[in-house]
Design a protein around this motif. Sequence first.
Motif, mmCIF file in Angstrom:
data_model
loop_
_atom_site.group_PDB
_atom_site.id
_atom_site.type_symbol
_atom_site.label_atom_id
_atom_site.label_comp_id
_atom_site.label_asym_id
_atom_site.label_seq_id
_atom_site.Cartn_x
_atom_site.Cartn_y
_atom_site.Cartn_z
ATOM 1 N N SER A 28 0.805 -1.222 0.000
ATOM 2 C CA SER A 28 0.000 0.000 0.000
ATOM 3 C C SER A 28 0.840 1.276 0.000
ATOM 4 C CB SER A 28 -0.925 0.016 1.220
ATOM 5 O OG SER A 28 -0.175 0.116 2.412
ATOM 6 N N THR A 45 -6.181 0.276 6.017
ATOM 7 C CA THR A 45 -5.951 0.289 4.568
ATOM 8 C C THR A 45 -6.643 -0.882 3.900
ATOM 9 O OG1 THR A 45 -3.812 1.355 4.902
ATOM 10 C CG2 THR A 45 -4.171 0.278 2.783
ATOM 11 N N TYR A 46 -6.524 -2.062 4.513
ATOM 12 C CA TYR A 46 -7.126 -3.270 3.944
ATOM 13 C C TYR A 46 -8.644 -3.125 3.850
ATOM 14 C CZ TYR A 46 -8.546 -8.167 3.618
ATOM 15 O OH TYR A 46 -9.130 -9.343 3.244
ATOM 16 N N PHE A 48 -10.480 -0.362 4.135
ATOM 17 C CA PHE A 48 -10.884 0.790 3.335
ATOM 18 C C PHE A 48 -10.882 0.447 1.854
ATOM 19 C CE2 PHE A 48 -9.714 4.505 0.799
ATOM 20 C CZ PHE A 48 -10.825 5.301 1.039
ATOM 21 N N SER A 49 -9.874 -0.308 1.410
ATOM 22 C CA SER A 49 -9.811 -0.639 -0.020
ATOM 23 C C SER A 49 -10.993 -1.504 -0.434
ATOM 24 C CB SER A 49 -8.494 -1.329 -0.357
ATOM 25 O OG SER A 49 -8.387 -2.551 0.343
ATOM 26 N N PHE A 50 -11.401 -2.457 0.398
ATOM 27 C CA PHE A 50 -12.569 -3.267 0.075
ATOM 28 C C PHE A 50 -13.849 -2.444 0.204
ATOM 29 C CE2 PHE A 50 -9.897 -7.030 0.615
ATOM 30 C CZ PHE A 50 -10.368 -7.817 -0.420
ATOM 31 N N PHE A 52 -14.266 0.838 0.001
ATOM 32 C CA PHE A 52 -14.357 1.913 -0.980
ATOM 33 C C PHE A 52 -14.781 1.388 -2.344
ATOM 34 C CE2 PHE A 52 -12.476 4.856 -4.091
ATOM 35 C CZ PHE A 52 -13.094 6.023 -3.689
ATOM 36 N N THR A 53 -14.277 0.226 -2.704
ATOM 37 C CA THR A 53 -14.581 -0.290 -4.039
ATOM 38 C C THR A 53 -15.917 -1.027 -4.101
ATOM 39 O OG1 THR A 53 -13.307 -2.287 -3.580
ATOM 40 C CG2 THR A 53 -12.177 -0.512 -4.727
#
Length: 87
Positions: A28, A45-46, A48-50, A52-53
């Motif tokens: 990241s 981060t982990y 948030f990425s899932f 957000f998408t």
Amino acid sequence: MKNTKITFGIISLIIGIILFILLVDLFSKPSNLTVAFDPIGSFQTYFFSFGFTLGVIGWIIGSVLLIGYLILFYFIGIWISKKIAKQ
């Protein structure tokens, strides 16, 4: 015998968590930043990425994948303890 299986499973689980934190931090960040042991930042981060998408479904998928990853490490620890016990 059963206590050694659980012990090896938990040790392997801890190794899996540490590896997960370092890998998320590694992938990241830009290449010019150093890898640091930041558990809260890596989990943020982990997820948030899932999230957000994919939204709420992303949270569910991310949680299931993380739990599956940790279960895999737990069973690897049990497998190692069985191999040691056979010898």
